[in-house]
Structures are given as C-alpha cells and as structure tokens.
Design an enzyme around this catalytic site. Sequence first.
Site, PDB file in Angstrom:
ATOM      1  N   GLU A 199      39.687  33.640  17.376  1.00 23.18           N
ATOM      2  CA  GLU A 199      38.875  33.528  18.600  1.00 23.18           C
ATOM      3  C   GLU A 199      39.246  32.289  19.412  1.00 23.18           C
ATOM      4  O   GLU A 199      38.387  31.638  19.994  1.00 23.18           O
ATOM      5  CB  GLU A 199      37.377  33.508  18.256  1.00 23.18           C
ATOM      6  N   GLU A 268      36.262  42.452  14.422  1.00 23.53           N
ATOM      7  CA  GLU A 268      34.889  42.120  14.002  1.00 23.53           C
ATOM      8  C   GLU A 268      33.892  42.999  14.738  1.00 23.53           C
ATOM      9  O   GLU A 268      33.653  42.815  15.926  1.00 23.53           O
ATOM     10  CB  GLU A 268      34.558  40.639  14.301  1.00 23.53           C
TER      11      GLU A 268
END
Length: 666
Positions: A199, A268
């Site tokens: 991320e 995710e």
Amino acid sequence: MSFNSMAESIRFFSLQWQILSLTIALLVYFPIVSGSFFKPFNVSYDHRALIIAGKRRMLVSAGIHYPRATPEMWSDLIAKSKEGGADVIQTYVFWSGHEPVKGQYNFEGRYDLVKFVKLIGSSGLYLHLRIGPYVCAEWNFGGFPVWLRDIPGIEFRTDNEPFKKEMQKFVTKIVDLMREAKLFCWQGGPIIMLQIENEYGDVEKSYGQKGKDYVKWAASMALGLGAGVPWVMCKQTDAPQNIIDACNGYYCDGFKPNSQMKPILWTEDWDGWYTKWGGSLPHRPAEDLAFAVARFYQRGGSFQNYYMYFGGTNFGRTSGGPFYITSYDYDAPLDEYGLRSEPKWGHLKDLHAAIKLCEPALVAADAPQYRKLGSNQEAHIYRGDGETGGKVCAAFLANIDEHKSAHVKFNGQSYTLLPWSVSILPDCRHVAFNTAKVGAQTSVKTVESARPSLGSKSILQKVVRQDNVSYISKSWMALKEPIGIWGENNFTFQGLLEHLNVTKDRSDYLWHKTRITVSEDDISFWKKNGANPTVSIDSMRDVLRVFVNKQLSGSVVGHWVKAVQPVRFMQGNNDLLLLTQTVGLQNYGAFLEKDGAGFRGKAKLTGFKNGDMDLAKSSWTYQVGLKGEAEKIYTVEHNEKAEWSTLETDASPSIFMWYKILLFLI
Ligand SMILES: *[C@@H]1O[C@H](CO)[C@@H](O)[C@H](O)[C@H]1NC(C)=O
Ligand SMILES: *[C@@H]1O[C@H](CO)[C@@H](O)[C@H](O)[C@H]1NC(C)=O
Ligand SMILES: *[C@@H]1O[C@H](CO)[C@@H](O)[C@H](O)[C@H]1NC(C)=O
Ligand SMILES: *[C@@H]1O[C@H](CO)[C@@H](O)[C@H](O)[C@H]1NC(C)=O
C-alpha cells in the site's frame, strides 16, 4: 466509551494476565512435511488471470498470518480454509518477529515460516507470500523491527541508502530461505506469487520524487532476486511494468490494473475490521461480502483474497496502534480461536463452489460480455471453448439496487434477483447460488467471562463450561506493582529523553522521576489564588500517568494530544513521577521512523509563584518497564517467584495490580 474509561480498561487489561495451568493430553497428528508437494510448475499471467502450469485459473485465497496463531493450530486452519473452498493461503512476513535483534534471526515457534509453508504445500494449497517488509497489518510498528530507527541517517520507505540496504538484506533472506527449502512452485513448492512493499501508493506523495524512485528500486530489487514467480504491489497505480498492481478494499469490482497486460487481483478483501480499545466490534454481513466477491469475478476479477480468513490473536506486544486490542478476530470466517464463524464461513463455501463451477467458462473467455438488464441490473456473460471441446458459458446476474427485488429476462428465461445480490449461473441457465440467500446455518457463540471477582471467597469457582469440558479455578491472586523506580537498572539524566530512545520498545512503560521543591511562599500563593500547579506537556502519546509522592494525580490518554494535569504538592521535597506508556506503535503512515513515543515539545510545571518551571531542565531518574515484566511473573515458569496474595473480598484494587488465576481442566 470516554477516554477516561478507555484508560481504565487499558490499565485493567494490560496488567491482567491469566496464567493457565492446564494439563491436557492431546493426540496431535503431525503430517510429514518434507519433500516436494507438487509436480514442479511455473506461474505467469496474462490480462485475464494467473496462469498456473499453463492454465488460467480463478483463485480464491484465504489470509492467515502465521504468528497470529500457534503452530499447533496451523494444520487445522489450513484444512478449514481448503474445506471452505480456498485454493491459496496468503500471509505477510513479519520482519520484527524474524529479526528481533539486528542480524539475529528467529524462525522458531510461531515464526517458523518454513514449517507453515510446508503445511500449506502438504495440504495441496498454493501460497501468496507478501514479504513487504513493511506490512502495516495492525502490527507493532507496521512490522519494522524497532532497532531499524536507530540506524544513523535512516528514513523508511524512501530512496534512502541505509533503509534500502536493510530492506534488501531482509527480503533476500526470505527469498533465499524459501528457495533453499524448495518452496517455490517451480521447485515443487506451494509459492505461486510474492509481494514487495505494501500500500505504498497511500504515502508515496509524501516522499516526492524520492518516493517514485523508491518504487522503481523496490520493484527491480525484488525482480532481481530470481524468485521465478510474479510479484505484486498492492495499491500501487505506478507499479512498474513487470509487477502486478492489485486492489485492496471492501469492493474491488471496478478495479483496473495499470496495464492491459496485467490480471485483476484483489489482494485484500476486507471482510471485517480490526478493533481499537473501547471501540465497537466490527461486523460485515456474509451477504454483503458474498455480493462483493461475486461482483468481482463477474466483472473480470481472477484472484481474491479474504483479509482475513482467520485473523487470530496479537500475541505478546505485537498489536499495532495506537490502541489496537490483542484480538485480531476481524469478524473473519474463522474466528479468533479457529472455529467456523457461521453463517459467514458456510455461505462463502457455497459461493466458492458456485464460482468453481463457472471456472471453465471464466478462463475460456478473454473478457465478459456486458448486458444491461434493467436500470440497476446487469449481466456479465463468459463464453468460450471448453478445455475438453464443446462450448462453455457462465453468467452473473446482478441487482445493485439495495432495497428492491428485480424481475429480469435473460436468455429467454425469467429470474428474480433479490436486492443487492448476484445470481451465479454456471451454465448460463440455472441459478447455482444467489449471494443474498444464506443456506448455511447460523451459529451463536456464548462467552462466559472470568473477571476477578472481588466479591467471592470460594476456593474453587467454576469459570468456563464449553462443550463437555469444564474448567474450575482457585480464587484470584493479586500482586501490587511498585509505583516508581523499582530496580538497579535505573539511571539519571539531566533532561527529558525520548521514550522509544530509552525503552527501545523492550517494554511499553517508562518511569520518569524528579524532585520538586516547594516553598512556603508557593503554598500560600496557591491558597490565595485557589489554583493548583499543573503539569503541562505540549504533546504526548499514548498514555501518561502523573503521580505525586506515589499518589496518582491523573492520567491522559490520546494520540499526540496536549496533556494538562493539575497536581498537589506539599511544602518541601516532592517526588514527581511521570509514567509514559505505549499501546502499540504506529503501524500506518509516512515517516514512521520519526513518530516516536512519550513526549514532544515543551514540558512544564505551571502556576508557581516565580513562574513556570521547565521540566526539560530537571534531573530525571529513568526506569524502563515494570518489575513484574522484568521478573516475567506472567509466565508459568516464573510466576511463583512473586509474592502473590489471595484477592480478598474487601480488597480495593491498587493503581497497578497483576492478577492471576489457576484454571484446572476437569
Ligand atoms: C519454468 O520456467 C523456467 C524458465 O523459463 C524453465 O527453465 C523451466 O523448465 C520451467 N519449469 C517448468 C516445470 O515448466
Ligand atoms: C458431550 O457428551 C455427550 C454425552 O456424553 C455426547 O453425546 C456429546 O457428543 C458430547 N459433546 C461434545 C461436543 O463432545
Ligand atoms: C537505582 O539504581 C541505583 C544504581 O544502580 C541503585 O543503587 C538503586 O538502589 C536503584 N534504585 C532502586 C529503587 O532500586
Ligand atoms: C533519539 O536518539 C538519537 C541518537 O541516539 C537522536 O539523534 C535523536 O534525536 C533522539 N530522538 C529524540 C526525539 O530525542
């Protein structure tokens, strides 16, 4: 919950340890975990999917973090993932656990990564290994070992030589470890995909050009390790050409990677959420989760991972923060104890079975055909030549109206679509599954709590009854933790030191003690003004407790908040004690190495007759940690060293109290 009651619960839970003395005879089956698990195969990808041993695959992945379970649980968790329809297990790699001291590695116990990967291979599942090594993960310091911040000149996650050197060393270590144990798919092992960084797109702008350069460096460093499987960067819109950028979120069905050569991966899928102290327990309904997953495969997705399939427990001091609780249950399909959470687990299992029925058509088509069925209804149809000859066809019919059912016509047939649902038609005719219709049974878990019962004197109390097992306990024992400097390893320094610089995160706690001399004039000044002096600190995290002469004046809880705490002094010498406490180091955001803990800015005592007193100029005595921690009285081996006393009916809890209870299984 208010901050005050939050502070109370932090105090209660962080010092309350239950020492379990259980005698259990367990028959444990250890599968033989050696040798290769698969006929060696390669993994590549095209715009549609990962290509495993030459074939496109639609994959369902189950997120399980190995150190959030015990090794004894791993086989069962993997088996339940497989039974639930997973093809892949996904985990992060936890640097702080593997290299607790610079250059000293730990791959034992809950950190026995090789064993975990072998168990996955022996169960016939694949693995997506997310090395990071920044992982966020609601893990202490985002998975970075705290010693990393002490390296001169280091800046994390940017084009910084000292950081890149350590990152490369660790990532290389993990790739080499996997290769030596023959765990990559081309060696017959389960690893089909890796991840570098995590991320980073969320923070990249904070680093300017250096951030962009770092992304390129991380990608080429990873690719240069010769791991022989694809690498992912999640939430990374500028991922380089040979790295797949992937989506994280609650819904990823609109996601498009940054190149038409890359498949649509969902690293995710947030099926629940983590919990903060005093926060509410998260819940994501099974129907909405199934809807999100079905929509993803409907609109061209090919790999979806549940974050988490099993969340587990933040053992020891591994919770991130600030203020994350030790449970990482996450409202996942397998609960914190590894039990199926129904109807979530069962509903997803049914969903996965339906998706598997569609797989031949999903991989045969290069892209779905889109057909609008109504204002809020749509179909995606996958058609192509089956592997064994003949035509294959699968369709997903979605109603994205949240409130109203819809009646639609598709291929000459009528279908009723429930609100916010997807119907899956593996043959383009018959509905195998609708995401809003839950066939799985609901289970209800009851939890009986075993709090210290101040009101009971009985020697044996029944505490928990679960299935056919009863636990009985003796009454609660208690031990007071000393207030203030308690041992030889204290030291004195002129000035206020930064909390983490002193503790090195070996403990959450840091005691600071100084002497404040108060004159008769000050006392009469306070009397005249009707005001008390105040400890005033510009900024602090996470918990500060202020004591004068061993009596608690008050506590402040917060994340970089101003602390203003009135205190009362006697004439003459007073001991001013400040206890700073961390409740999980920051795990998210840019510039983690600069975050630190304890105090920032000015620290003063205000309201004296002769003006404010700068506490940074005082001489302070420091002590890291609590006595009970140092003596490890929370362990089975060492707890008897301490002088425990039975908790009496009329006992009033001390400010700092350790509690223990012995549980016997009958
Ligand atoms: C995998 O790819 C490598 C490199 O192209 C090749 O040498 C090897 O034979 C392949 N392995 C299999 C099992 O196809
Ligand atoms: C509990 O005991 C009863 C009777 O002995 C047995 O029928 C039942 O299966 C047991 N339940 C569990 C969960 O072990
Ligand atoms: C603090 O450390 C000094 C020096 O090691 C020692 O003499 C003293 O006893 C310690 N204080 C306490 C309260 O243990
Ligand atoms: C922590 O210690 C290092 C030197 O060891 C120093 O450079 C740094 O400024 C200190 N941090 C703070 C916030 O005091």
